[in-house]
Structures are given as C-alpha cells and as structure tokens.
Design a protein around this motif. Sequence first.
Motif, PDB file in Angstrom:
ATOM      1  N   MET A 165      -1.528   1.617  27.137  1.00 50.60           N
ATOM      2  CA  MET A 165      -0.450   0.674  27.392  1.00 50.60           C
ATOM      3  C   MET A 165      -0.774  -0.163  28.608  1.00 50.60           C
ATOM      4  O   MET A 165      -1.298   0.338  29.614  1.00 50.60           O
ATOM      5  CB  MET A 165       0.873   1.413  27.619  1.00 50.60           C
ATOM      6  CG  MET A 165       2.065   0.481  27.771  1.00 50.60           C
ATOM      7  SD  MET A 165       3.603   1.389  28.049  1.00 50.60           S
ATOM      8  CE  MET A 165       3.334   1.958  29.743  1.00 50.60           C
ATOM      9  N   HIS A 166      -0.451  -1.442  28.538  1.00 48.29           N
ATOM     10  CA  HIS A 166      -0.628  -2.352  29.666  1.00 48.29           C
ATOM     11  C   HIS A 166       0.713  -2.503  30.376  1.00 48.29           C
ATOM     12  O   HIS A 166       1.745  -2.749  29.748  1.00 48.29           O
ATOM     13  CB  HIS A 166      -1.115  -3.716  29.160  1.00 48.29           C
ATOM     14  CG  HIS A 166      -1.308  -4.732  30.246  1.00 48.29           C
ATOM     15  ND1 HIS A 166      -1.278  -6.082  29.999  1.00 48.29           N
ATOM     16  CD2 HIS A 166      -1.541  -4.600  31.580  1.00 48.29           C
ATOM     17  CE1 HIS A 166      -1.495  -6.738  31.130  1.00 48.29           C
ATOM     18  NE2 HIS A 166      -1.649  -5.853  32.097  1.00 48.29           N
ATOM     19  N   THR A 167       0.729  -2.341  31.679  1.00 50.92           N
ATOM     20  CA  THR A 167       1.936  -2.518  32.482  1.00 50.92           C
ATOM     21  C   THR A 167       1.662  -3.529  33.586  1.00 50.92           C
ATOM     22  O   THR A 167       0.639  -3.446  34.279  1.00 50.92           O
ATOM     23  CB  THR A 167       2.393  -1.195  33.107  1.00 50.92           C
ATOM     24  OG1 THR A 167       2.713  -0.264  32.072  1.00 50.92           O
ATOM     25  CG2 THR A 167       3.615  -1.404  33.989  1.00 50.92           C
ATOM     26  N   ILE A 168       2.578  -4.474  33.753  1.00 50.48           N
ATOM     27  CA  ILE A 168       2.510  -5.421  34.863  1.00 50.48           C
ATOM     28  C   ILE A 168       3.429  -4.901  35.956  1.00 50.48           C
ATOM     29  O   ILE A 168       4.629  -4.691  35.730  1.00 50.48           O
ATOM     30  CB  ILE A 168       2.945  -6.827  34.427  1.00 50.48           C
ATOM     31  CG1 ILE A 168       2.047  -7.337  33.295  1.00 50.48           C
ATOM     32  CG2 ILE A 168       2.917  -7.792  35.610  1.00 50.48           C
ATOM     33  CD1 ILE A 168       2.579  -8.603  32.630  1.00 50.48           C
ATOM     34  N   VAL A 169       2.880  -4.683  37.123  1.00 47.92           N
ATOM     35  CA  VAL A 169       3.661  -4.277  38.286  1.00 47.92           C
ATOM     36  C   VAL A 169       3.826  -5.508  39.165  1.00 47.92           C
ATOM     37  O   VAL A 169       2.836  -6.116  39.589  1.00 47.92           O
ATOM     38  CB  VAL A 169       2.979  -3.140  39.065  1.00 47.92           C
ATOM     39  CG1 VAL A 169       3.791  -2.775  40.304  1.00 47.92           C
ATOM     40  CG2 VAL A 169       2.775  -1.918  38.173  1.00 47.92           C
ATOM     41  N   ILE A 170       5.057  -5.878  39.446  1.00 53.38           N
ATOM     42  CA  ILE A 170       5.332  -7.075  40.245  1.00 53.38           C
ATOM     43  C   ILE A 170       5.795  -6.634  41.629  1.00 53.38           C
ATOM     44  O   ILE A 170       6.846  -6.011  41.777  1.00 53.38           O
ATOM     45  CB  ILE A 170       6.405  -7.961  39.581  1.00 53.38           C
ATOM     46  CG1 ILE A 170       5.994  -8.312  38.150  1.00 53.38           C
ATOM     47  CG2 ILE A 170       6.633  -9.228  40.388  1.00 53.38           C
ATOM     48  CD1 ILE A 170       7.040  -9.106  37.383  1.00 53.38           C
ATOM     49  N   GLY A 171       4.999  -6.953  42.631  1.00 49.72           N
ATOM     50  CA  GLY A 171       5.292  -6.569  44.005  1.00 49.72           C
ATOM     51  C   GLY A 171       4.215  -5.671  44.557  1.00 49.72           C
ATOM     52  O   GLY A 171       4.005  -4.556  44.065  1.00 49.72           O
ATOM     53  N   GLY A 172       3.520  -6.146  45.596  1.00 53.56           N
ATOM     54  CA  GLY A 172       2.399  -5.404  46.147  1.00 53.56           C
ATOM     55  C   GLY A 172       2.671  -4.743  47.473  1.00 53.56           C
ATOM     56  O   GLY A 172       1.765  -4.545  48.281  1.00 53.56           O
ATOM     57  N   GLY A 173       3.943  -4.390  47.728  1.00 56.26           N
ATOM     58  CA  GLY A 173       4.241  -3.519  48.860  1.00 56.26           C
ATOM     59  C   GLY A 173       3.869  -2.096  48.523  1.00 56.26           C
ATOM     60  O   GLY A 173       3.257  -1.813  47.488  1.00 56.26           O
ATOM     61  N   ILE A 174       4.263  -1.159  49.389  1.00 57.25           N
ATOM     62  CA  ILE A 174       3.830   0.215  49.167  1.00 57.25           C
ATOM     63  C   ILE A 174       4.439   0.781  47.887  1.00 57.25           C
ATOM     64  O   ILE A 174       3.822   1.616  47.209  1.00 57.25           O
ATOM     65  CB  ILE A 174       4.157   1.107  50.390  1.00 57.25           C
ATOM     66  CG1 ILE A 174       3.396   2.433  50.313  1.00 57.25           C
ATOM     67  CG2 ILE A 174       5.649   1.320  50.540  1.00 57.25           C
ATOM     68  CD1 ILE A 174       1.889   2.298  50.270  1.00 57.25           C
ATOM     69  N   SER A 175       5.640   0.326  47.489  1.00 58.90           N
ATOM     70  CA  SER A 175       6.234   0.828  46.243  1.00 58.90           C
ATOM     71  C   SER A 175       5.419   0.384  45.036  1.00 58.90           C
ATOM     72  O   SER A 175       5.095   1.190  44.157  1.00 58.90           O
ATOM     73  CB  SER A 175       7.679   0.330  46.110  1.00 58.90           C
ATOM     74  OG  SER A 175       8.496   0.850  47.137  1.00 58.90           O
ATOM     75  N   GLY A 176       5.094  -0.910  44.972  1.00 58.81           N
ATOM     76  CA  GLY A 176       4.305  -1.402  43.847  1.00 58.81           C
ATOM     77  C   GLY A 176       2.911  -0.813  43.810  1.00 58.81           C
ATOM     78  O   GLY A 176       2.390  -0.481  42.732  1.00 58.81           O
ATOM     79  N   LEU A 177       2.305  -0.664  44.978  1.00 58.05           N
ATOM     80  CA  LEU A 177       0.968  -0.062  45.039  1.00 58.05           C
ATOM     81  C   LEU A 177       1.002   1.388  44.571  1.00 58.05           C
ATOM     82  O   LEU A 177       0.126   1.832  43.822  1.00 58.05           O
ATOM     83  CB  LEU A 177       0.428  -0.150  46.463  1.00 58.05           C
ATOM     84  CG  LEU A 177       0.003  -1.536  46.923  1.00 58.05           C
ATOM     85  CD1 LEU A 177      -0.100  -1.584  48.446  1.00 58.05           C
ATOM     86  CD2 LEU A 177      -1.342  -1.933  46.295  1.00 58.05           C
ATOM     87  N   ALA A 178       2.010   2.136  45.022  1.00 57.03           N
ATOM     88  CA  ALA A 178       2.116   3.540  44.611  1.00 57.03           C
ATOM     89  C   ALA A 178       2.357   3.649  43.106  1.00 57.03           C
ATOM     90  O   ALA A 178       1.808   4.535  42.446  1.00 57.03           O
ATOM     91  CB  ALA A 178       3.248   4.226  45.373  1.00 57.03           C
ATOM     92  N   ALA A 179       3.161   2.736  42.563  1.00 55.34           N
ATOM     93  CA  ALA A 179       3.395   2.740  41.118  1.00 55.34           C
ATOM     94  C   ALA A 179       2.112   2.427  40.364  1.00 55.34           C
ATOM     95  O   ALA A 179       1.789   3.078  39.355  1.00 55.34           O
ATOM     96  CB  ALA A 179       4.483   1.730  40.769  1.00 55.34           C
ATOM     97  N   ALA A 180       1.370   1.419  40.835  1.00 54.44           N
ATOM     98  CA  ALA A 180       0.114   1.058  40.180  1.00 54.44           C
ATOM     99  C   ALA A 180      -0.872   2.215  40.215  1.00 54.44           C
ATOM    100  O   ALA A 180      -1.549   2.516  39.213  1.00 54.44           O
ATOM    101  CB  ALA A 180      -0.482  -0.171  40.854  1.00 54.44           C
TER     102      ALA A 180
END
Length: 466
Positions: A1-16
Amino acid sequence: MHTIVIGGGISGLAAAQRLLASGTRVTLVEGSARWGGKLRRGEIAGVRTDLGAESLLARRPEAIELARAVGLGGALRPPAVGGAAIWTGGSLRPMPQGHVMGVPDSPAALVGLLSDAAIARIAQDAQLPPSEVADDVSLGEYVADRMGDEVVDRLVEPLLGGVYAGDVRRLSMRATVPQLFEAVRSEPSLLAAVRRVRGQATARPGEPVFLGIDGGVGTLPEAVAAHCAEAGGTLLSGSAATSLRRDAQGWTVTLESGRELTAPAVLLALPAGPAAALLAPHAPEAARELRGIEHASMALVSLAYRRVDLARLPRGSGFLVPAVDGRDVKAATFVTSKWDWVAAQDPAIFVVRASIGRWGDDRAAHRDDAELVELARADLREAVGLGARPVESVVTRWVDGLPQYEVGHVDRVARIRSAVARLPGVAVCGAAFDGVGIPACVAGARDAVRELAATLPPGPTAGAGE
C-alpha cells in the motif's frame, strides 16, 4: 500500500518511519525546506545548540525507542546538572519535590516558596469534602478551589502553563494531566490523588526525568528523515499540500508546485489550521473542530556570553517564572551548564536561552529581534546577575506553535477522529491532539498508523501512485 504522509515534523516523520517498517510505500511531504517542525538545531557563537525542543521525557518510551531505531541510542544524554528554580517574589527559590505538575502531595514541601497562609490553605484540602468532577475540569480552577490561588499562581502555572505557554485556569485537567484527573475522581482529596499518582510512577530512583541528545534533539528529525530515505521512502520538502480530493484511485494531493500525488491512504500530520483546510471539503465537522483549537506563540532567545565577562555563573539548570509576577521571560535554561555536549564545544562560551510568550500575549510574534533580546537580557540580569553583553544572540519564533488544550479538549479530539474515521484511508496526528511533548507526538503517530489501516476496505491496494 502507498501512503502519503503530509507534514514533516516529528509526528509525520515518526508515522513515515512506522509505515516503512511495516513494508508500506511512503511519500512524505513537507511544506518548508527542512524536516523537524519545532525540533530544530542551530549555532550560536560557533556552538551547536537546540533552537527548539531540547529534551525528551525519559519516563515515556516512545521517543527513546524512535531515537534508538534511527541509530541515536548511543547519543542519549541525561542533563549534567539538575537544580531548577522558580524566580518569584524577586528571588530564586529551589524547585520543590513531591508534586505532579506543580500540584503538591504535601504542604510541607512548599515551605519557603509559598506564604504561611497558602501552606495552611493547602493543608485544609484533606478536610474538605470530595469535589464533584464531571467529564472535564479546568486544572487551575480545580486546584484553586481545593488548595487556594497561591499554589496555582506560584507553582502549577509556571510548570504546566510553561509546557503549553497557556493559562492554567483554561487548561483541561483531563487532557494535560490525565492520571491526576482519574485519581481525583476516586480519591477523597487532591492531596491523596497526587500521592496516588506519584506512587504509580514507574521510574526507578536516580533515573533522569529527561534525556537530551548529543548534538541536540534537533538531530532526531534529521536522523529519522535519513532513515526513511534509506528505507525507500520518497521525501519531498519545500512544497506544501494545498488540496486533497477523493477519486477512483483513493486520494490525490496537490502540492504548491502543481505536482499531484495519488495514493489509497493519506495521513495528515499537520498543525490544526492546515489540517482543517485540507479536510474541510470532506469532513467539515472535523475542520470546524480543528479551527476551534486556540494557539499560543512564543520566542526562544538564545544568548552566548564570554565566560570571562561574567562575574559569576548561574547555578543549576535554569528557572521558571510565574505569570503573576509580570515578567517578560517565562523560563530560562542555562544551556552550557545543563548539557555537557554543549559545554565541551567551547569552554570559553556560556549559552543561555530564555522563553518569551504566553497565550494571549502576542509580543513574541510581533516584536523585533532586538527588542526581544533586550527583554530577555533585562530579566536575566535581575534574576541571576547576567549583566554582560552577549557576543551573539539568536531569536527563534514559534508563531501559533503551541495548541491550547482547553476544557473539553479530549471530547473535541474524539469528535475530530470520529469525523475523519468516516473517510476511508485518512487519519490524523500531531501536537494538536494528545500531547505536545515529543513522546506523545510519536505515540500519536503510531496510533494514527493503526487507525489508517482500520479505515481501509479489505482487498488489494497496490498500484496507486503519482
């Protein structure tokens, strides 16, 4: 599955990072030119230092686990000194022991910080009948009702209000100190509730409450971004997401550059305002609730002094300042004393940083750098005698950087998540939801990754792309 994570703060980075570890294809989008959000490192007078968050709460595992996962486990460092103080009534007073975010478990611990009348008022809590606590309550108002105003103004506000840069009488007990909220609903007094929470603490004696990272906490997002790239993630910075639309392939994200990305799943790791703008066409209830979250702005004023210019060095790691005293600075950190990796870089330089700005006070956002530096210098001169002229100063602004968890915040977040859950393949996380600290943001990102999987229909989702 492809997921787009929007937001490169620590939350988005941790999710990625979490998604990539599970084998998901990830595209991470960040509107600014750098990764990390409020985690940022820089330099002053040739000394590397943090210009944003500087420590991780060590008694929660999530941030430490993330640091270890990206190769920074060996760089974790406890503070070199303790001994924080409260600057109140014109003098520095040692931070008392035996409290939960400033709410004491015994009046005796506050002798020397509060007046005799205030200490007697706290002791009366044990004789008061239990207070009725409904779905939520203002922390400041509840403590004031049970223990009096002075303990709120002189201890609870600088500690908890300092974390959120907020008004503790508007902040939700349920959202900001959930363990205490649960305890007051079953214990006969607030003193007993605090003792219960303290008794449940899992840390062993001598363990640090906080940890830093050699090189700065700002190295954490850099390391996570590098780890994500090495794991096969696509990282796109410098072009914010401007719209989100649903189509046959899932979700299409349009960037400022005009580029479009399509995937079955999208995870929004954004501040409340930008998240609301993207969600408004699809989940207007969630957007409305997100726009209702207020924010505080603040500035960090970093100052570098030559040691030879200082008549004496301040003791301890820093101090907090009650808002009731009317000072401009709300907290100060003696960075060189607190972190040995900073001191080792240049023994001739002493770095201090001061925080200015609270909810309802927008001076941090609108005053120029020179004025903020002079405000910080004036309070530092009076508090600890730092009268020398710094060799360099750096001002870092965090405009609308701290969401306010007002009474009812937990229910607001539940309504947001309920509305978003009706959108297949969409989830949200970030500091606006479950905590502003780094471990809470990492935990929220992990939860969002799990929620994302739950919203997707069964069946193959491979093949979607740009």
